[in-house]
Write an enzyme that holds these catalytic residues in place. Structure first.
Site, PDB file in Angstrom:
ATOM      1  NE  ARG A1277      -3.260   2.612   2.510  1.00 32.31           N
ATOM      2  CZ  ARG A1277      -3.271   3.576   3.685  1.00 32.31           C
ATOM      3  NH1 ARG A1277      -3.087   2.786   4.730  1.00 32.31           N
ATOM      4  NH2 ARG A1277      -3.944   4.699   3.684  1.00 32.31           N
ATOM      5  CG  HIS A1322      -1.358   8.876   3.348  1.00 33.26           C
ATOM      6  ND1 HIS A1322      -1.656   7.640   3.686  1.00 33.26           N
ATOM      7  CD2 HIS A1322      -1.094   9.570   4.650  1.00 33.26           C
ATOM      8  CE1 HIS A1322      -1.073   7.205   4.908  1.00 33.26           C
ATOM      9  NE2 HIS A1322      -0.857   8.515   5.404  1.00 33.26           N
ATOM     10  CD  GLU A1367      -4.719   7.700   9.625  1.00 34.55           C
ATOM     11  OE1 GLU A1367      -4.595   8.662   9.923  1.00 34.55           O
ATOM     12  OE2 GLU A1367      -4.204   6.306  10.153  1.00 34.55           O
ATOM     13  CG  ASN A1509      -5.428   3.379   8.579  1.00 32.67           C
ATOM     14  OD1 ASN A1509      -5.325   2.398   7.554  1.00 32.67           O
ATOM     15  ND2 ASN A1509      -5.014   4.705   8.163  1.00 32.67           N
ATOM     16  CE1 TYR A1511      -0.140   2.792  13.238  1.00 30.86           C
ATOM     17  CE2 TYR A1511      -2.150   3.783  12.795  1.00 30.86           C
ATOM     18  CZ  TYR A1511      -0.839   3.319  12.333  1.00 30.86           C
ATOM     19  OH  TYR A1511      -0.463   3.470  11.085  1.00 30.86           O
ATOM     20  CD  GLU A1576      -1.695   4.205   7.851  1.00 25.16           C
ATOM     21  OE1 GLU A1576      -1.492   4.205   9.241  1.00 25.16           O
ATOM     22  OE2 GLU A1576      -1.817   4.704   7.042  1.00 25.16           O
TER      23      GLU A1576
END
Length: 1753
Positions: A1277, A1322, A1367, A1509, A1511, A1576
């Site tokens: 990606r 992005h 995002e 995404n 985290y 992500e």
């Protein structure tokens, strides 16, 4: 002969307590032995056979003697008391206390061996003082004195014996009184015996309930649960009632007591109360939201399962009520209880509950107080559902309830009774009806009708004949006849079949009873309702005590009368037990809600009447239920009336619960099983193995060999240091809590207590203690012992560490001043602990020295050694039969230095250079002498252990590589811990480092000898080994640095030659200079192991302070315990340290020494502003209980590895972004982006880093392809730089050079069998578009569509996976709200982010439609958007407010963009909140833009998968921002992290794998289980470069395994996983300081080489295995080295040659050319080699420097 007859009769009369004349069973048989004689217990056979009279201590052999008697079948043992020894002066006010204690001990020993004492009041001689004064038994004065003696003896020993004889030898009495007339003497004795008998039964009445009696309390679902919309719960009639404003002050039950989220909290409090039964109701609408099985809510079922399981685990019997008034509103909309359909519906609901919960619930109430439903719900309309129809509806409701009950009973009887073995009944409410005039037959009949219209309405059909009573039917029929024009009542009829089905459908008679009425006959006329139809008038006697409720007055005798009535009226043929299922009264919510003495009086009376009904009337009552456990929503009265034993603070969103005085009263009733203390089962405490040191240890070296602790742990990586370790402590691990006398007891000058040094200090003005606080009252524990035991029972601890107040036991500090009341207090406390099976761990001296002893010099006076020993000896003698764990003193280092050196604490002596050493010297010797006293005098009989509690901070050297810093750290340990531990645990002397240091300093000061005293060899021998275990207090860790300290003035601190500072990167606490550094505990435990010969260690204090205003929301304390206890576990489990116990400091907030009441260490909050000192459990209390219950930290399911594979094919990828890696910022015509400008703006990016070069990927396609292949991914990606393709953002100019880069990259990927996954945007918007307004300008939608169109047309033939925008949250909020990312706008945080987000969503939708309409058919790709989000957990899972905050965080994060795209439009939560806040601020409309219906339609469904995404996880809590117009204020939530979560290189990113699975499940449930590609996921590091990135390997393993769980276990449709990121790059505003890469990019090398980290291999292995093969199945082939490619090559005729895709002919030509070039290259290589050797020497130094530079970076 006549005298003998009189004697026999009199002896029988003298036996108090009375035995049955008939032996009914073996249990009634008595085999009597005794009394104990001197000969039996003496080793000498010549000892005279004299009855033992407690003139000396009981010999140890007596216990074995009693054991022997028990084996021979003896049941009772005679114990004659010595009047002379007990009361030598004849006065009960002046007993011989030693003799009293001796007899008490003797009686207890008998009870321990299950021998019942038969106590003889008089069997020997009359005290000489009385005989000389009054003469013989003919004297009335002597008889009176005997009565006083008897009363004294009964008071002292009555609780320990149930069989008494007044006189054992009447012949002697008559002989002594022979001068008197036999008959008159006998009459005198008979009268005396009657008085003694009467006194005994007045003070020790037979007031206990049957042994298996059920003590219960209750709650009702709608009154306590709250969570009215949680888990899909349906609306109930009470929800509707409250929302329509029909309750007091428009109150609702929406949150109520928040019990839906507080299962653990409620059960915790139930344990404290000591009930063995808990009655609760099930919310029909929570289980079946619509009322029908088809709507079953799994979340609702789970709640009740959790509640039932928690009850069972705590040994509490669950009693479930199926229906307590809260009908699903959906059913009421169909007619509710007035319609016939409800019978079948209720039957099905009951069937479901029996099937789901009946394996654990053995007691069921079908209905509770159904009369209230019929009367108030459908008759008067005062209750929900508010129907006012007493003519028809009320009677029809009763009819249907009776049939519903019967059907439920038959379901249980037919389907479940055989397997579950439970009982089903009904709880009927009824007042008692007393005739207004018992002499009037008409009033008697009226009272009967009252009961028939209330109790009999339901009881008669169920318990008699299946039909309404004849009284009821006759009365209603009479009214039908009398009121033909307006019939006041219509009573339905049962068919014969229905009667048969109803009759006998109850396994018990449940009774709710609260009050009574006087009832008189009246003429009711044709008025509907009980009084009108029943022709009676009910009223109350004005003298009866009232309550906060108009309908409840207190008349306890009514309960007994009603119970007897029920027995005679309903249970003659249907003989079932009676359960009192509800009894209670309300108080008003005003005044002092905790001091509810009226409720105590109420319960005292009602419980006593229940007991009378059992014992005197023969009523079979088996349960008493107090209503209710806690204050709740009381229907129409809202929260204005309080029924609870626990006060609930409804002003606080946490809904804290605090026991009222009635709770303590009820707990005592339960403990006693009635109204008198009962004998408790013997518990000596947990068995503590006695460990003795057989050989002394050599002195410590300088520095000590224990420095290996630093060598082992200091080099640890932060990741390894923080890693949480799961598992459990050894089975016999001691879990406890602590307190100390001065801090909690209060009662500073009562009952003879003398002043302590702390009393003196705190009474003086100017003590410096905040608010002039003192311990005069403290927690008032001296007068609230039962409340302390209540807390301990709830905590279910194994041990309780307490200290004895020296000046309470010896007011002057010396034995001569012994204070019996002080001794009694500690006896009660110790006995109370043992009754709860809690082991007392007693500290004899905890800082509170008697002031009288300080006045003699205190610990500077060497006489203190013997004085302290005498005090200890007394304590051992007095309490040692029950206390088996002793600490002589607490923290002697604190006493020596703070008390006598710096003068910081009492006695405030400031002699820093000498006194601390002298005081410590005396403390050590005093401890040793006390130890030997126990060892020699008490250990053999008491079998306890003795130690000393030492305080131990851990210290870390400032630099482990510098020897003198190691020595300084070692010196710090020896000056603190070693000062006392070295003499006691090693060689009897001070540590060599300390001796040498003080000696040198003393010499430099010109002294002839050291200021540190010396021990003689004899003293050393006496001191060493004087501890059976190592007791350590630990709180914090410090950093130590070597210095050369001042020579003058002489001071303990100046002797150190080191300084201490805080560990700066650790969390501060609310005590100055006391940071929470959990890893220090593990290290200090290892130090003790290494330094002191691996002793058994008890952590006797560990805790953290929070500000008093923190109250019960003590999240920091939870994190503290979570990490500190885990470090103790690591020491035990991983390091072999013998940790045997852990004591949390402390049980409750208390007087915190110099901090007064400003901070608290407690697990319970104490309100020091309230005279009652209410104790309320904090959040930490529930956490610590769970730790103890689990015996540590068993591996949670979230952490357990799941083995298995992902679906085939699965997308394995890694990701980058154009600005972060490409560089070439102005190369080949690229335009400026907003990030180019942002990074070139001062102070925007850390260290002035920028992406001008970044990783230079623009020029390194081949290198990037190489590392991708090494990684084995099948996808890559990356993002396209909009400004590289369209320099001004528009299609006016297309930069072909830029296109060429991406064209080559795509081809190279495909040639490597790696599929491209392209992100169109992005974050790097062309600056030219930003100049035109950027994402705020809605023209951006068209610009983005045009840009995408070009990309699709050029690359779409080869690219099959697309992401429109990465995002959007960060673009909108971080870039346009907070302004910490490009374009850096922060001045309109309440509007601009929403406008930007609006345009981002529309832009995405247009691009999706573009692809769908124009390209999908030919290119056959998939396109979506990537949305990012953290997962959010509530900070406090027991708090609805925090749960709601966590939901808002999610909806304002992921939901902001996902909801419109996947569900259509913004979520209702976002729209409502922002609109309401906007309007409240005076705006005309919402700040959140609205989509038109057409836009909603166009946006919804614009996805082919869910790009996600993720985290980390955060913990959310509510924050009120007022009218601030800001995204954060709209969200109304703050976030933080759990301190036990692993850190990363980014402050915002904590390693929380569990959150991945949870948010994937959220996506599945919220958005219809879309296909998900994780686009992500990764972790960062910071600081020194380390290619062994074990934390990243761990991260990927754990997170990916959570993804696997979501796929395999939860059926989430996951198709791909992408690791962020391929290589270290520009991490936006943090520059290159934070590194997420799998590959390290060496920025010190201009070529920017990519170097694989260890995580590359870890991730590649997971990819190669397509998951996690089960190691139990043996080595898997995927774990072996194999080919790099992970997906099949494209099916075409081209071949790969040197990274290029060529035809076969082209490849052949290339091969030939390459061969020729190789020949030339070989010749050149030979020449270069010669040159290399010639220049090698000159380059050698430079090469070495380069290598070192590489290592450094």
């Amino acid at each position: 002969m006549s005298r003998l007859l009189w004697l026999v009769c009199l002896y029988l009369l003298f036996v108090i307590g009375g035995w049955s004349s008939e032996v009914k069973s073996e249990d009634d048989f008595m085999l009597l032995a005794g009394p104990l004689t001197e000969k039996q217990i003496s080793a000498s056979s010549g000892e005279e056979n004299v009855v033992f009279d407690c003139s000396h201590p009981i010999p140890a052999v007596s216990k074995q003697y009693f054991e022997y008697l028990k084996t021979r079948g003896v049941t009772h043992f005679k114990v004659p008391l010595s009047w002379t020894k007990l009361l030598p002066n004849g006065l009960a006010s002046k007993p011989q206390q030693a003799v009293v204690r001796c007899y008490q001990t003797l009686l207890k020993q008998l009870l321990e061996e299950d021998l019942q004492p038969v106590v003889i009041l008089h069997g020997s001689s009359v005290p000489d003082s009385l005989r000389s004064r009054y003469g013989g038994w003919e004297s009335q004065k002597l008889l009176q004195m005997f009565q006083h003696y008897a009363e004294f003896a009964l008071k002292e020993f009555g609780p320990l014996a149930h069989s008494w004889v007044t006189v054992s030898d009447l012949e002697e009495v008559f002989f002594e009184g022979q001068s008197a007339d036999d008959h008159s003497l006998l009459q005198n004795f008979i009268q005396l015996n009657k008085k003694i008998h009467q006194f005994y039964h007045q003070n020790f009445p037979d007031k206990t309930f049957p042994p298996d009696f059920q003590w219960a309390t209750s709650s009702e679902s709608f009154k306590v649960e709250g969570g009215w919309l949680e888990g899909g719960k349906g609306e109930t009639i009470w929800d509707r009632f409250g929302h329509e404003g029909q309750a007091y002050e428009n109150q609702t039950a929406d949150l109520a007591c928040d019990s839906y989220n507080k299962v653990d909290v409620d059960v915790f409090l139930l344990r404290g109360l000591g009930v063995n039964t808990y009655q609760f109701s099930i919310s029909w609408a929570r289980v079946f939201p619509s009322g029908y099985r088809a709507s079953v809510s799994n979340e609702g079922v789970l709640y009740y399962n959790n509640l039932i399981n928690a009850l069972v685990e705590s040994g509490i019997r669950p009693v479930a009520t199926l229906y307590h008034w809260d009908l699903p509103q959906a059913m009421q909309d169909e007619g509710g209880w007035t319609t016939d359909f409800i019978v079948e519906a209720f039957k099905d609901y009951a069937d479901f509950c029996f099937s789901r919960f009946g394996d654990r619930v053995k007691d069921w109430n079908t209905f509770s107080s159904p009369w209230v439903v019929s009367h108030a719900g459908y008759g008067t309309g005062e209750h929900a559902p508010g129907v006012k129809d007493y003519v028809t509806a009320s009677y029809q409701v009763t009819h249907n309830i009776l049939k519903s009950h019967a059907e439920a009973w038959h379901v249980y009887n037919d389907k479940y009774r055989g397997t579950q073995g439970g009982k089903v009944g009904i709880a009927l409410n009824s007042d008692w009806a007393r005739p207004g005039d018992p002499m009037k037959p008409e009033d008697v009949a009226a009272a009967e009708r009252y009961l028939e219209f209330m109790l009999g309405w339901f009881a008669h059909p169920i318990f008699i004949d299946g039909d309404y009573s004849q009284v009821l039917k006759t009365q209603i029929e009479k009214k039908r006849s009398d009121c033909a024009g307006s019939v006041p009542a219509v009573l339905p009829t049962f068919t014969a079949a229905e009667k048969a089905r109803i009759k006998g459908t109850s396994d018990f008679f449940g009774l709710n009873h609260y009050t009574s009425r006087l009832v008189s006959s009246s003429v009711g006329g044709c008025v509907p309702g009980p009084q009108g139809v029943g022709d009676f008038l009910a009223y109350v006697d004005p003298s009866w005590p009232t309550t906060a409720s108009d309908w409840i007055v207190s008349l306890p005798s009514g309960l007994r009368s009603l119970l007897t009535y029920i027995k005679n009226q309903y249970l003659t043929s249907h003989n079932v037990p009676i359960y009192i299922t509800g009894n209670g009264m309300p108080t008003e919510y005003s005044g002092d809600p905790l001091n509810d003495t009226s409720r105590i009086d109420y319960f005292s009376g009602y419980i006593n009447e229940a007991l009378k009904a059992i014992t005197e009337d023969g009523v079979d009552v088996q349960r008493f239920t107090v209503q209710s456990l806690m204050d709740g929503f009381e229907g129409k009265q809202g929260y204005s009336e309080r029924f609870g034993l626990l006060h609930v603070n409804f002003e606080d969103s946490y809904r804290p619960r605090s026991p009222k005085q009635s709770a303590y009263f009820y707990a005592q009733i339960i403990e006693q099983n009635g109204f008198v203390a009962r004998e408790q089962p013997n518990f000596e405490g947990l068995k503590i193995p006695q460990a003795y040191r057989s050989t002394p240890l050599p002195p410590s070296e300088v520095p000590s060999t224990s420095k290996i602790v630093w060598e082992k742990f200091t080099p640890q990586k932060k990741f390894d240091r923080q890693m949480y370790h799961y598992g459990t402590f050894p089975e016999n691990f001691y879990w406890g809590v602590s307190s100390s006398a001065y801090q909690i007891e209060g009662g500073w000058n009562v009952d003879g207590k003398g002043p302590s040094v702390w009393d003196t200090f705190t009474q003086k003005p100017g003590s410096g203690i905040p608010d002039n606080a003192n311990g005069n009252k403290a927690c008032d524990s001296y007068d609230r012992l039962d409340e302390d035991l209540y807390m301990l029972r709830a905590m279910n601890v194994k041990s309780y560490r307490l200290s004895l107040s020296w000046s309470r036991i010896f007011p002057t500090g010396r034995r001569a001043s012994v204070n019996q009341k002080g001794v009694d207090y500690y006896n009660r406390l110790i006995d109370g602990l043992l009754a709860l099976k809690i082991t007392p761990m007693v500290t004899i001296y905890h800082w509170d020295l008697p002031q009288a002893l300080q006045d003699e010099g205190g610990w500077e006076n060497e006489e203190m050694i013997n004085i302290f020993n005498d005090y200890c000896d007394f304590c051992f003698t007095t309490f040692g039969d029950r206390v088996k764990f002793w600490m002589t003193m607490n923290d002697p280092q604190g006493i020596a230095w703070l008390g006598y050196g710096s003068g910081t604490i009492p006695p405030n002596i400031v002699k820093p250079g000498t006194a601390p050493y002298q005081v410590a010297h005396n403390l050590i010797k005093a401890h040793a002498l006390a130890y030997h006293t126990y060892d020699e005098k008490h250990r053999s009989s008491q079998k306890g252990v003795v130690s000393i509690a030492l305080n131990a901070e851990w210290v870390e050297p400032i630099d482990i590589t510098v020897p003198r810093e190691i020595a300084a750290a070692d010196r710090a340990m020896q000056f603190q811990l070693g000062w006392f531990a070295h003499p006691i645990f090693k060689n009897g002397d001070y540590p060599e480092a300390m001796k040498a240091q003080v000696l040198v300093k003393s010499e430099l000061q010109g002294l002839s000898e050291s200021r540190l005293p010396s021990f003689t060899e004899e003293e050393k021998s006496f001191i060493k080994g004087t501890a059976d275990m190592f007791c350590v207090n630990h709180y914090t860790t410090r950093i130590v640095t070597h210095i050369t300290g001042p020579i003058t003035p002489d001071s303990y601190e100046n002797d150190w030659d080191f300084t201490k500072e805080e560990v700066k990167d650790s969390k501060p606490t609310d005590i100055k200079n006391q940071r929470a550094v959990s890893w220090g505990l593990r290290r200090v435990l290892n130090w003790i192991k290494e330094e002191y010969g691996n002793p058994e260690i008890y952590i006797t204090e560990n805790g953290v302070a929070t500000k008093s205003k923190t109250a019960w929301n003590d999240y920091d304390r939870v994190y503290f315990y979570k990490t500190y206890i885990n470090e103790a576990f690591k020491a035990n489990e991983l390091d072999g340290v013998r940790v045997k116990g852990y004591t949390a400091a402390s049980l409750m907030d208390s007087f915190e020494w110099l901090n007064g009441n400003t901070v608290g260490f407690g697990l319970y909050h104490v309100d020091f502003t309230n005279e009652n000192r209410p104790r309320t459990p904090k959040f930490s209390a529930h956490f610590y209980f769970q730790v103890m219950k689990n015996n540590g930290f068993p591996m949670p399911d979230d952490e357990k590895m799941l083995f298995g594979e992902f679906p085939q094919p699965f997308l394995w990828s890694t990701a980058t972004a154009s600005y972060q890696i490409e560089g070439g910022w102005r190369a080949d015509g690229k335009g400026l982006s907003i990030w180019d400008k942002f990074a070139h703006t001062p102070l925007r990016v850390f260290d002035d880093d920028n992406g001008d070069i970044a990783c230079d990927s623009y020029n390194k396609i081949d290198e990037d392809i190489t590392i991708l292949k090494q990684l084995r991914v099948n996808h890559y990606r990356f993002s396209i730089s909009w400004a590289r393709i369209l320099p001004d953002g528009t299609t006016n100019y297309i930069n072909e050079a830029g296109f060429s880069y991406y064209d080559r990259l795509v081809n190279a990927l495909l040639n490597a069998n790696i599929k491209p996954h392209i992100t169109l945007y992005h974050w790097d918007l062309p600056q030219a578009l930003q100049n035109a307004g950027g994402w705020e300008n809605d023209t951006i939608v068209e610009r983005f569509r045009d840009y995408a169109d070009i990309i699709f047309s050029r690359l779409g033939d080869r690219v099959k996976l697309w992401i429109t925008i990465n995002e959007p949250y960060n673009i909108a909020m971080v870039g346009h709200g907070y302004g910490v990312a490009a374009p850096g706008i922060s001045f309109r945080p309440g509007t601009l982010p929403y406008i930007v987000g609006h345009n981002l969503i529309k832009a995405h939708a247009e691009v999706w439609h573009l692809y769908n309409d124009k390209y999908r058919a030919t290119q056959n790709g998939k396109i979506s958007i990537t949305i990012n989000s953290d997962w959010s957990e509530p900070r406090n899972p027991y708090k609805q407010e925090d749960i709601d905050a966590a939901r808002r965080v999610i909806q304002f994060y992921i939901g902001w963009f996902a909801h419109p795209i996947f569900n259509g439009d913004y979520s209702e939560m976002m729209k409502t909140i922002i609109r309401e806040r906007s309007l409240a601020a005076g705006l005309a409309k919402s700040r959140l833009p609205e989509f038109t219906p057409e836009e909603i339609k166009r946006i919804k469904g614009t996805h082919d998968y869910f790009g996600f995404n993720h985290y980390t996880t955060v913990m959310a809590f509510p924050v009120e921002y007022g009218n601030l117009q800001h995204y954060d204020a709209d969200r109304g939530a703050g976030t933080l992290s759990d301190h036990s979560w692993l850190d990363s290189g980014s402050g915002w990113l904590k390693v929380t794998p569990f959150g991945m699975r949870r948010i994937l499940n959220f996506i599945k449930e919220e958005y219809g289980n879309p296909t998900i590609i994780i686009t992500e996921n990764g972790v960062s590091e910071k600081g020194e470069v380390d290619l062994k990135d074990s934390h990243r390997s761990y991260f990927y393993e754990k997170y990916i395994n959570q993804v696997l769980k979501a796929y395999l276990l939860d059926k989430v449709d996951i198709r791909g996983y992408t690791a962020w990121t391929l290589m270290d790059n520009l991490e936006w505003a943090t520059g290159f300081s934070e590194r997420f890469g799998l590959f390290y990019v060496n920025r010190s090398d201009p070529n920017l080489p990519r170097v694989a980290k260890e995580s590359v291999s870890s991730y590649a292995t997971i990819i190669n295995c397509n998951g996690f093969p089960d190691p139990a199945l043996g080595p898997h082939d995927c774990l072996k080295p194999g080919q790099e490619a992970t997906s099949a090559p494209l099916n075409d005729s081209s071949v790969n040659f040197l990274g290029m895709k060529l035809s076969a002919d082209e490849a052949e030509t290339g091969l030939n050319a390459t061969f020729a070039l190789l020949i030339i290259a070989s010749i050149v290589a030979i020449c270069l080699t010669i040159g290399f050797f010639l220049t090698k020497r000159s380059f050698k130094k430079k090469n070495v420097d380069n290598i070192e530079l590489e290592r450094k970076f």
